[in-house]
Design a protein around this motif. Structure first.
Motif, PDB file in Angstrom:
ATOM      1  N   THR A   1      -2.865   2.010 -13.521  1.00  0.00           N
ATOM      2  CA  THR A   1      -3.272   3.403 -13.712  1.00  0.00           C
ATOM      3  C   THR A   1      -2.866   3.933 -15.071  1.00  0.00           C
ATOM      4  OG1 THR A   1      -3.019   3.731 -11.326  1.00  0.00           O
ATOM      5  CG2 THR A   1      -3.202   5.694 -12.682  1.00  0.00           C
TER       6      THR A   1
ATOM      7  N   ARG B   1       2.502   1.729  -3.361  1.00  0.00           N
ATOM      8  CA  ARG B   1       1.567   2.209  -4.385  1.00  0.00           C
ATOM      9  C   ARG B   1       1.341   3.703  -4.267  1.00  0.00           C
ATOM     10  NH1 ARG B   1      -3.835  -1.184  -4.717  1.00  0.00           N
ATOM     11  NH2 ARG B   1      -2.277  -2.736  -5.372  1.00  0.00           N
ATOM     12  N   ILE B   2       1.244   4.194  -3.043  1.00  0.00           N
ATOM     13  CA  ILE B   2       1.018   5.624  -2.832  1.00  0.00           C
ATOM     14  C   ILE B   2       2.255   6.435  -3.167  1.00  0.00           C
ATOM     15  CG2 ILE B   2       0.543   7.366  -1.069  1.00  0.00           C
ATOM     16  CD1 ILE B   2      -1.257   5.331   0.321  1.00  0.00           C
TER      17      ILE B   2
ATOM     18  N   ARG C   1       0.829  -1.206   0.000  1.00  0.00           N
ATOM     19  CA  ARG C   1       0.000   0.000   0.000  1.00  0.00           C
ATOM     20  C   ARG C   1       0.859   1.249   0.000  1.00  0.00           C
ATOM     21  NH1 ARG C   1      -4.121  -2.072   4.797  1.00  0.00           N
ATOM     22  NH2 ARG C   1      -5.322  -3.549   3.517  1.00  0.00           N
TER      23      ARG C   1
ATOM     24  N   ASN D   1       4.744   5.768  -5.145  1.00  0.00           N
ATOM     25  CA  ASN D   1       5.145   5.722  -6.552  1.00  0.00           C
ATOM     26  C   ASN D   1       4.066   6.213  -7.506  1.00  0.00           C
ATOM     27  OD1 ASN D   1       7.929   4.333  -6.659  1.00  0.00           O
ATOM     28  ND2 ASN D   1       6.755   2.987  -5.315  1.00  0.00           N
ATOM     29  N   HIS D   2       2.926   6.620  -6.979  1.00  0.00           N
ATOM     30  CA  HIS D   2       1.835   7.025  -7.872  1.00  0.00           C
ATOM     31  C   HIS D   2       2.224   8.240  -8.709  1.00  0.00           C
ATOM     32  CE1 HIS D   2      -2.206   7.448  -9.403  1.00  0.00           C
ATOM     33  NE2 HIS D   2      -2.245   8.701  -8.982  1.00  0.00           N
TER      34      HIS D   2
ATOM     35  N   GLY E   1       2.918   1.015 -11.638  1.00  0.00           N
ATOM     36  CA  GLY E   1       2.004   1.968 -12.261  1.00  0.00           C
ATOM     37  C   GLY E   1       1.216   1.410 -13.427  1.00  0.00           C
TER      38      GLY E   1
ATOM     39  N   ARG F   1       4.318   7.221 -11.786  1.00  0.00           N
ATOM     40  CA  ARG F   1       3.810   6.010 -12.441  1.00  0.00           C
ATOM     41  C   ARG F   1       4.200   5.941 -13.906  1.00  0.00           C
ATOM     42  NH1 ARG F   1       0.047   9.721 -11.460  1.00  0.00           N
ATOM     43  NH2 ARG F   1      -1.347  10.449 -13.105  1.00  0.00           N
TER      44      ARG F   1
ATOM     45  N   PRO G   1      -4.386   6.860  -6.431  1.00  0.00           N
ATOM     46  CA  PRO G   1      -3.860   5.513  -6.651  1.00  0.00           C
ATOM     47  C   PRO G   1      -4.991   4.493  -6.732  1.00  0.00           C
ATOM     48  CG  PRO G   1      -2.732   6.613  -4.827  1.00  0.00           C
ATOM     49  CD  PRO G   1      -3.922   7.453  -5.164  1.00  0.00           C
TER      50      PRO G   1
END
Length: 357
Positions: A200, A180-181, A177, A183-184, A197, A187, A300
């Protein structure tokens, strides 16, 4: 085909809920929420694991997701709690010792905080499946219900702060989690497009490819490349194949339902009906907004379906069931006129009569 039968079942459940007397839901809210908690507990014991998450109960011909029904149960339960809640009476004098403070201050406050505790339990159980997105949706629904129920601004601020802390802790404890946040924002970097990424960026590219009118029904590529094209990223396919105009139509229909509910609740006959309709609007609105910002890359990917559009029988049945409850509670008549107990209206029939004024 399974979604077709789920739609029939959802409309049938919604109709049944509509036919039930509206005042029944005020009494049944606690029972519905208890059943939801039991369903969440059964998931941990008998739940089927899919893609690393244990969220479903497999009954052979079909599976259902109890957390979707907890969303509806949260609305009905909290509406019943706040419908008749009176402000906490102020003390006439300060407590003289700790026992008096316990009896007259802390116990009443803890009793009033009971709904927060049980909803918090449901949120934690859902997060442990793991399903942080659904847990946060339930928390958001509860927050709106607390606001509509008249909880003080100070208490709401404390709840919001506590929710931020708990949500942050839930994110930190799961490395994927946090990754993911963090590296958003990058991406589209070369090392992230095909890994963290991927979902998305694929969704954004497909939406952009749709343009104004789309590439044509059935001609989109996103549904063949995305891992959840009919649930979390269903709006990606809508935008790619029908374009901006098709997306506006879908969002307009879902948004119209979300707007219509609080509009109907304004002249609602009872406080309970206003709370139920406001909570239903919160569920649909919060979930729809989260889904669309996830699909267009503004947030994300967190796994929230689009109400009424995404594939999934549990969500559809729960949504239609709650809409049926909304129709049911609107039929309850409030006290539009005060009764009088004096004069000739009471003398003849020995009972209270409506004023003729």
């Amino acid at each position: 085909m399974s979604q077709f039968f789920a739609t029939i079942a959802a409309v049938f459940v919604g109709g049944l809920c509509w036919l039930v007397r509206g005042d029944f839901w005020k009494r049944a809210g606690a029972l519905l929420f208890v059943l939801g908690i039991v369903g969440l507990a059964l998931v941990k014991v008998f739940g089927k694991e899919v893609n690393g998450a244990q969220r479903w109960i497999d009954l052979g011909p079909f599976m259902f997701q109890p957390s979707e029904f907890v969303k509806a149960a949260t609305v009905v339960y909290l509406a019943g709690v706040f419908a008749d809640r009176k402000p906490l009476a102020a003390l006439k004098r300060r407590p003289r010792h700790w026992g008096e403070a316990l009896d007259h201050v802390w116990v009443p406050r803890l009793r009033r905080a009971w709904p927060l505790l049980v909803v918090g339990l449901a949120v934690v159980m859902i997060e442990m499946e793991p399903d942080l997105a659904t847990a946060m949706v339930v928390a958001a629904i509860a927050g709106v219900m607390f606001f509509l129920g008249g909880v003080s601004g100070k208490s709401l601020a404390m709840l919001a702060g506590g929710l931020v802390v708990v949500a942050g802790w839930m994110v930190v404890t799961e490395p994927y989690r946090m990754e993911r946040i963090l590296n958003h924002g990058d991406r589209w970097a070369a090392g992230n497009v095909g890994s963290i990424g991927y979902q998305t960026t694929q969704s954004e590219a497909a939406m952009a490819q749709g343009g104004l009118l789309g590439v044509g029904l059935g001609q989109g590529r996103a549904k063949h490349t995305l891992p959840a094209p009919t649930t979390d990223f269903v709006m990606t396919t809508v935008a790619e194949e029908t374009g901006f105009l098709g997306t506006v139509v879908v969002l307009g229909l879902v948004g119209g339902v979300s707007w219509r509910l609080p509009w109907l609740s304004r002249p609602g006959p009872t406080r309970h009906s206003r709370l139920v309709l406001g909570g239903a609007a919160a569920w649909i609105g919060v979930q729809a907004c989260t889904n669309i910002v996830m699909g267009n890359g503004a947030a994300p990917p967190i796994g929230v379906p689009m109400p009424f559009v995404s594939w999934g029988g549990s969500s559809l049945v729960a949504l239609w069931g709650l809409l049926g409850i909304c129709q049911s509670v609107l039929s309850v008549k409030g006290k539009e006129e005060e009764t009088v107990e004096v004069g000739r209206d009471r003398w003849r029939y020995r009972r209270t009569r409506r004023s003729r004024a």
